[in-house]
Write a protein that holds these residues in place. Structure first.
Motif, short mmCIF file in Angstrom:
data_model
loop_
_atom_site.label_atom_id
_atom_site.label_comp_id
_atom_site.label_asym_id
_atom_site.label_seq_id
_atom_site.Cartn_x
_atom_site.Cartn_y
_atom_site.Cartn_z
N SER A 12 11.76 66.37 17.54
CA SER A 12 11.10 65.47 18.70
C SER A 12 9.68 64.83 17.91
O SER A 12 9.45 65.40 16.95
CB SER A 12 10.76 66.28 19.84
N LEU A 13 9.15 63.90 18.43
CA LEU A 13 7.96 63.43 18.11
C LEU A 13 7.00 64.37 18.33
O LEU A 13 6.03 64.30 17.35
CB LEU A 13 7.80 62.05 18.92
N GLN A 72 0.43 55.27 19.94
CA GLN A 72 1.99 55.16 20.02
C GLN A 72 2.29 53.84 20.65
O GLN A 72 1.65 53.63 21.77
CB GLN A 72 2.50 56.36 20.97
N LYS A 77 7.81 53.55 21.21
CA LYS A 77 7.69 54.64 21.12
C LYS A 77 7.33 55.31 19.56
O LYS A 77 7.03 56.36 19.32
CB LYS A 77 8.72 55.60 21.46
N THR A 78 7.17 54.39 18.80
CA THR A 78 6.95 54.61 17.38
C THR A 78 5.24 55.19 17.34
O THR A 78 4.43 54.72 17.82
CB THR A 78 6.87 53.55 16.68
N VAL A 79 5.28 56.39 16.61
CA VAL A 79 3.92 56.96 16.55
C VAL A 79 3.09 56.62 15.24
O VAL A 79 3.88 56.88 13.90
CB VAL A 79 3.95 58.38 16.78
N LEU A 108 6.34 57.62 12.50
CA LEU A 108 7.43 58.30 13.11
C LEU A 108 7.92 57.24 14.03
O LEU A 108 7.34 56.99 15.07
CB LEU A 108 6.94 59.59 13.68
N THR A 109 9.27 56.84 13.61
CA THR A 109 9.97 56.00 14.34
C THR A 109 11.22 56.77 14.76
O THR A 109 12.33 57.32 14.01
CB THR A 109 10.34 54.69 13.48
N PRO A 110 11.48 56.66 16.30
CA PRO A 110 12.44 57.41 16.70
C PRO A 110 13.85 56.52 16.56
O PRO A 110 13.74 55.29 16.84
CB PRO A 110 12.37 57.41 18.27
N VAL A 116 14.18 61.18 13.72
CA VAL A 116 13.02 60.38 13.65
C VAL A 116 12.95 60.22 12.07
O VAL A 116 12.91 60.84 11.19
CB VAL A 116 11.92 61.48 14.10
N ILE A 167 1.92 61.81 23.87
CA ILE A 167 3.25 61.67 23.04
C ILE A 167 4.26 61.29 24.08
O ILE A 167 4.77 62.39 24.80
CB ILE A 167 3.68 62.57 21.97
N GLU A 169 7.91 60.58 24.64
CA GLU A 169 9.29 60.76 24.00
C GLU A 169 10.23 59.84 24.30
O GLU A 169 10.12 59.26 25.38
CB GLU A 169 10.02 62.27 24.11
#
Length: 170
Positions: A12-13, A72, A77-79, A108-110, A116, A167, A169
């Motif tokens: 998970s992120l 984010q 949802k990219t962090v 971090l790209t879901p 990820v 964050i 998800e």
């Protein structure tokens, strides 16, 4: 030198961000990290961080101070965790060469199925005299070792169960 490392992790992120925010563990999994500590917590998404980089004899070890901001994207949802140099935040430390040019980013790209895409980008001028062979070795070994260790460490239960309040998800 600027470098980039990319890997994919089933996590998970929040799990990944929990590890990236566990500064005290950096000496155990981040390439050549000696000391890692928070100097000032500005908010839950911003802080000032201090870290040392161990160098082999006869090269002097380095240290740096950075301002870290986490954002984010509400749609993708990219962090992003971006670190920019704050070299003068504290006085220079004895026995270290202070890095004055530093910019790093974790993105971090879901993707699908809980995967990820993790991208680490670093631009640093180590300052002082560093042999080319050492710079070249660190440019190859550093990102590989750090991302390899990140993939292992993020599987630990304390990170797998982590929930970061800011964050979201996918």
């Amino acid at each position: 030198k600027e470098l980039k490392a990319v890997t994919q992790i089933k996590a998970s992120l929040s799990s990944i961000m929990a590890l990236l925010g566990d500064w005290e563990t950096y000496p155990q999994w981040v390439y050549k990290c000696g000391v890692s500590k928070t100097l000032k917590q500005i908010s839950e998404t911003e802080l000032i961080h201090y870290q040392t980089v161990d160098a082999p004899w006869p090269v002097d070890s380095r240290d740096f101070v950075v301002n870290i901001k986490i954002t984010q994207d509400p749609i993708t949802k990219t962090v992003k965790q971006i670190a920019t140099c704050k070299a003068d935040f504290i006085p220079k430390q004895k026995n270290f060469i202070r890095i004055t040019e530093f910019k790093a980013a974790w993105t971090l790209t879901p993707l699908k199925n809980g995967i990820v895409n993790v991208e680490y980008q670093l631009l640093v001028n180590p300052g002082g005299v560093v042999p080319a062979w050492l710079v070249n070795m660190a440019a190859v070994e550093g990102p590989y070792e750090t991302t390899h260790n990140l993939k292992k460490w993020v599987q630990k239960e304390k990170y797998q169960k982590a929930k970061i309040s800011f964050i979201e998800e996918p």
